[in-house]
Design a protein around this motif. Structure first.
Motif, mmCIF file in Angstrom:
data_model
loop_
_atom_site.group_PDB
_atom_site.id
_atom_site.type_symbol
_atom_site.label_atom_id
_atom_site.label_comp_id
_atom_site.label_asym_id
_atom_site.label_seq_id
_atom_site.Cartn_x
_atom_site.Cartn_y
_atom_site.Cartn_z
ATOM 1 N N ASP A 159 1.082 -40.098 -22.805
ATOM 2 C CA ASP A 159 1.856 -39.375 -23.820
ATOM 3 C C ASP A 159 2.529 -38.120 -23.278
ATOM 4 O OD1 ASP A 159 1.004 -41.206 -25.794
ATOM 5 O OD2 ASP A 159 -0.871 -40.073 -26.067
ATOM 6 N N ALA A 160 2.272 -37.793 -22.039
ATOM 7 C CA ALA A 160 2.802 -36.546 -21.462
ATOM 8 C C ALA A 160 4.312 -36.623 -21.295
ATOM 9 C CB ALA A 160 2.144 -36.274 -20.111
ATOM 10 N N PRO A 161 5.033 -35.547 -21.582
ATOM 11 C CA PRO A 161 6.492 -35.522 -21.379
ATOM 12 C C PRO A 161 6.822 -35.640 -19.889
ATOM 13 C CG PRO A 161 5.682 -33.334 -21.950
ATOM 14 C CD PRO A 161 4.532 -34.274 -22.142
ATOM 15 N N GLN A 162 7.974 -36.207 -19.617
ATOM 16 C CA GLN A 162 8.378 -36.471 -18.236
ATOM 17 C C GLN A 162 9.470 -35.498 -17.783
ATOM 18 O OE1 GLN A 162 6.907 -39.012 -16.288
ATOM 19 N NE2 GLN A 162 5.501 -39.008 -18.044
ATOM 20 N N LEU A 163 9.340 -35.065 -16.542
ATOM 21 C CA LEU A 163 10.345 -34.224 -15.883
ATOM 22 C C LEU A 163 10.962 -35.075 -14.776
ATOM 23 C CD1 LEU A 163 8.033 -31.094 -15.460
ATOM 24 C CD2 LEU A 163 9.567 -31.584 -17.391
ATOM 25 N N ALA A 164 12.282 -35.225 -14.774
ATOM 26 C CA ALA A 164 12.892 -36.232 -13.903
ATOM 27 C C ALA A 164 13.998 -35.660 -13.026
ATOM 28 C CB ALA A 164 13.454 -37.374 -14.749
ATOM 29 N N PHE A 165 14.327 -36.413 -11.983
ATOM 30 C CA PHE A 165 15.430 -36.066 -11.092
ATOM 31 C C PHE A 165 16.753 -36.556 -11.673
ATOM 32 C CE2 PHE A 165 11.926 -36.258 -7.952
ATOM 33 C CZ PHE A 165 12.099 -35.015 -7.352
ATOM 34 N N THR A 166 17.822 -35.830 -11.384
ATOM 35 C CA THR A 166 19.162 -36.296 -11.721
ATOM 36 C C THR A 166 19.676 -37.210 -10.605
ATOM 37 O OG1 THR A 166 20.142 -34.337 -10.693
ATOM 38 C CG2 THR A 166 19.690 -34.231 -13.061
ATOM 39 N N ALA A 167 20.835 -37.815 -10.824
ATOM 40 C CA ALA A 167 21.366 -38.805 -9.887
ATOM 41 C C ALA A 167 21.738 -38.213 -8.534
ATOM 42 C CB ALA A 167 22.590 -39.479 -10.508
ATOM 43 N N GLU A 168 22.021 -36.894 -8.474
ATOM 44 C CA GLU A 168 22.413 -36.287 -7.194
ATOM 45 C C GLU A 168 21.245 -36.133 -6.229
ATOM 46 O OE1 GLU A 168 25.007 -34.681 -10.490
ATOM 47 O OE2 GLU A 168 22.855 -34.831 -10.134
ATOM 48 N N THR B 290 9.397 -42.849 -19.312
ATOM 49 C CA THR B 290 10.165 -42.752 -20.544
ATOM 50 C C THR B 290 11.229 -41.671 -20.433
ATOM 51 O OG1 THR B 290 8.523 -41.213 -21.420
ATOM 52 C CG2 THR B 290 8.222 -43.542 -21.932
ATOM 53 N N GLN B 291 12.068 -41.578 -21.442
ATOM 54 C CA GLN B 291 13.161 -40.606 -21.451
ATOM 55 C C GLN B 291 12.642 -39.197 -21.152
ATOM 56 O OE1 GLN B 291 16.301 -41.442 -21.811
ATOM 57 N NE2 GLN B 291 17.113 -39.355 -21.679
ATOM 58 N N PRO B 292 13.140 -38.552 -20.087
ATOM 59 C CA PRO B 292 12.622 -37.231 -19.721
ATOM 60 C C PRO B 292 13.066 -36.147 -20.703
ATOM 61 C CG PRO B 292 14.495 -37.790 -18.346
ATOM 62 C CD PRO B 292 14.191 -39.017 -19.155
ATOM 63 N N ILE B 293 12.254 -35.097 -20.788
ATOM 64 C CA ILE B 293 12.628 -33.951 -21.619
ATOM 65 C C ILE B 293 13.404 -32.918 -20.803
ATOM 66 C CG2 ILE B 293 10.608 -34.243 -23.109
ATOM 67 C CD1 ILE B 293 9.500 -31.675 -21.619
ATOM 68 N N GLY C 35 5.349 -30.700 -18.340
ATOM 69 C CA GLY C 35 5.395 -32.153 -18.251
ATOM 70 C C GLY C 35 4.910 -32.655 -16.903
ATOM 71 N N VAL C 36 5.081 -33.959 -16.695
ATOM 72 C CA VAL C 36 4.708 -34.611 -15.440
ATOM 73 C C VAL C 36 5.947 -34.709 -14.557
ATOM 74 C CG1 VAL C 36 3.885 -36.746 -14.371
ATOM 75 C CG2 VAL C 36 2.861 -35.944 -16.515
ATOM 76 N N ALA C 37 5.810 -34.292 -13.319
ATOM 77 C CA ALA C 37 6.933 -34.346 -12.377
ATOM 78 C C ALA C 37 6.530 -35.138 -11.150
ATOM 79 C CB ALA C 37 7.354 -32.936 -11.971
ATOM 80 N N TRP C 38 7.424 -35.994 -10.698
ATOM 81 C CA TRP C 38 7.266 -36.620 -9.389
ATOM 82 C C TRP C 38 7.891 -35.673 -8.364
ATOM 83 C CZ3 TRP C 38 5.224 -41.361 -7.699
ATOM 84 C CH2 TRP C 38 4.660 -42.157 -8.712
ATOM 85 N N THR C 39 7.151 -35.399 -7.324
ATOM 86 C CA THR C 39 7.639 -34.446 -6.339
ATOM 87 C C THR C 39 7.016 -34.749 -4.981
ATOM 88 O OG1 THR C 39 7.982 -32.083 -5.897
ATOM 89 C CG2 THR C 39 5.828 -32.736 -6.770
ATOM 90 N N ALA C 40 7.444 -34.037 -3.968
ATOM 91 C CA ALA C 40 6.949 -34.276 -2.614
ATOM 92 C C ALA C 40 5.606 -33.573 -2.402
ATOM 93 C CB ALA C 40 7.970 -33.785 -1.589
ATOM 94 N N LEU C 41 4.711 -34.253 -1.719
ATOM 95 C CA LEU C 41 3.406 -33.667 -1.402
ATOM 96 C C LEU C 41 3.569 -32.369 -0.617
ATOM 97 C CD1 LEU C 41 0.308 -33.848 -1.385
ATOM 98 C CD2 LEU C 41 0.495 -35.256 0.697
ATOM 99 N N SER C 42 4.567 -32.319 0.270
ATOM 100 C CA SER C 42 4.793 -31.109 1.065
ATOM 101 C C SER C 42 5.097 -29.900 0.188
ATOM 102 C CB SER C 42 5.944 -31.336 2.054
ATOM 103 O OG SER C 42 7.138 -31.698 1.371
ATOM 104 N N LEU C 43 5.632 -30.130 -1.002
ATOM 105 C CA LEU C 43 5.941 -29.036 -1.915
ATOM 106 C C LEU C 43 4.734 -28.575 -2.728
ATOM 107 C CD1 LEU C 43 9.444 -29.802 -3.531
ATOM 108 C CD2 LEU C 43 8.800 -27.758 -2.249
ATOM 109 N N VAL C 44 3.786 -29.481 -2.968
ATOM 110 C CA VAL C 44 2.705 -29.172 -3.919
ATOM 111 C C VAL C 44 1.318 -29.184 -3.291
ATOM 112 C CG1 VAL C 44 4.032 -30.022 -5.895
ATOM 113 C CG2 VAL C 44 2.547 -31.606 -4.631
ATOM 114 N N GLN C 45 1.233 -29.333 -1.976
ATOM 115 C CA GLN C 45 -0.064 -29.396 -1.318
ATOM 116 C C GLN C 45 -0.920 -28.178 -1.650
ATOM 117 O OE1 GLN C 45 -1.166 -32.034 1.128
ATOM 118 N NE2 GLN C 45 -3.019 -31.094 0.292
#
Length: 302
Positions: free
Chosen positions: A187-196, A216-219, A237-247
């Motif tokens: 149920d967590a809101p999603q944080l997403a990347f744009t096409a660029e 699902t549709q990101p907020i 929200g939940v973000a997909w990101t690089a491990l190097s950024l969030v280690q």
């Protein structure tokens, strides 16, 4: 108007006569005289007072002398400045990098590359999203590109460019502990990347290849992984990101993994360059990169 006419005009003033000036200019006197006459015709007024034995200037000549001197001086200074700019451009190493790698990878990688000997050339780094970085490379405005790469994701740099793998990273979903404590992950809101975004392109391609269910549709969306990471850190929200950024965030408990490890997407860190030969400084750096990369591989994971 020919610039040679200006040089002839000033030589005539300096040497005081047509014969001696023509000799210094390595031209016959008749040809020299014709060039001075052509200059006068272009100006539209006599410049030389021919009524006396020693050459003198008319009032128009005195006025035009200042113009001729200033014009030639400015042209010489402009020529020297252009040559200096060209030399500086040849010696400048122009990098493009995606934002995330400009922060997390580039500084340490450059430090390792310079461990034995500093890079003597000036380094100019432009950080931008992947689409903009590709455009810089294609336009010849950057000599090297640092970016993430995945075999499933197409890139515009395949035909006339080559690349070298420098490292490995991972894309994973993360969220603030406070968010995961108060709601179910589904149920967590999603944080997403744009096409660029290069990471967004990789995720979309990898998920499509593996038949992974898209979020699902990101907020909120952005081409910047560090912005999405900051939003996740704030519990948005939940973000997909690089491990190097969030280690460090994961180790400090500011963020938590928001999915199983087998859902992670392994990605490469690559450096790209044109196939065509570049400036001597750029080719020298490329040789150092190849050598350093071989040494790293020979030393093993330890």
């Amino acid at each position: 108007m020919d610039l040679i006419w200006l040089q002839d005009f000033l030589a005539l003033i300096d040497h005081g006569g047509f014969s001696r000036a023509a000799e210094k200019r390595s031209v016959s006197q008749p040809s020299f005289s014709r060039r001075i006459k052509s200059l006068e015709e272009w100006v539209g007024a006599p410049l030389i007072d021919r009524r006396t034995h020693r050459i003198g200037l008319t009032a128009a000549g005195e006025s035009f002398r200042l113009v001729a001197e200033e014009t030639l001086r400015r042209l010489q200074l402009g020529r020297e400045a252009a040559q200096a700019a060209a030399k500086n451009d040849q010696e400048t190493l122009r990098f493009a990098s995606t934002h995330a790698l400009s922060l997390t990878f580039f500084p340490n990688w450059l430090r390792r590359l310079e461990a034995e000997k500093p890079v003597e050339s000036t380094i100019a780094l432009t950080a931008d999203h992947m689409v903009a970085c590709e455009q810089l490379m294609i336009a010849g405005k950057a000599q090297f590109l640092l970016c993430h790469h995945h075999e499933a994701a197409a890139t515009r740099l395949r035909a006339d460019f080559r690349s070298l793998q420098l490292g490995i990273d991972r894309l994973l979903p993360v969220a603030a502990p406070s968010l995961l404590d108060r709601m179910e992950l589904k149920d967590a809101p999603q944080l997403a990347f744009t096409a660029e975004s290069g990471m967004g392109r990789i995720l979309a391609s990898a998920w499509e290849r593996d038949n992974f269910q898209l979020p699902t549709q990101p907020i909120f969306s952005s081409h910047l992984a560090n912005v999405l990471t900051a939003m996740a850190r704030e519990g948005r929200g939940v973000a997909w990101t690089a491990l190097s950024l969030v280690q460090e965030d994961l180790e400090a408990g500011k963020l938590k993994r928001a999915g199983p490890e087998d859902a992670d997407v392994e990605i490469e860190i690559r450096i790209w360059r044109p196939n065509a030969r570049q400036s001597p400084a750029a080719e020298t750096l490329w040789s150092r990169i190849l050598s350093n990369n071989r040494n790293d591989n020979d030393s093993g994971p330890g």
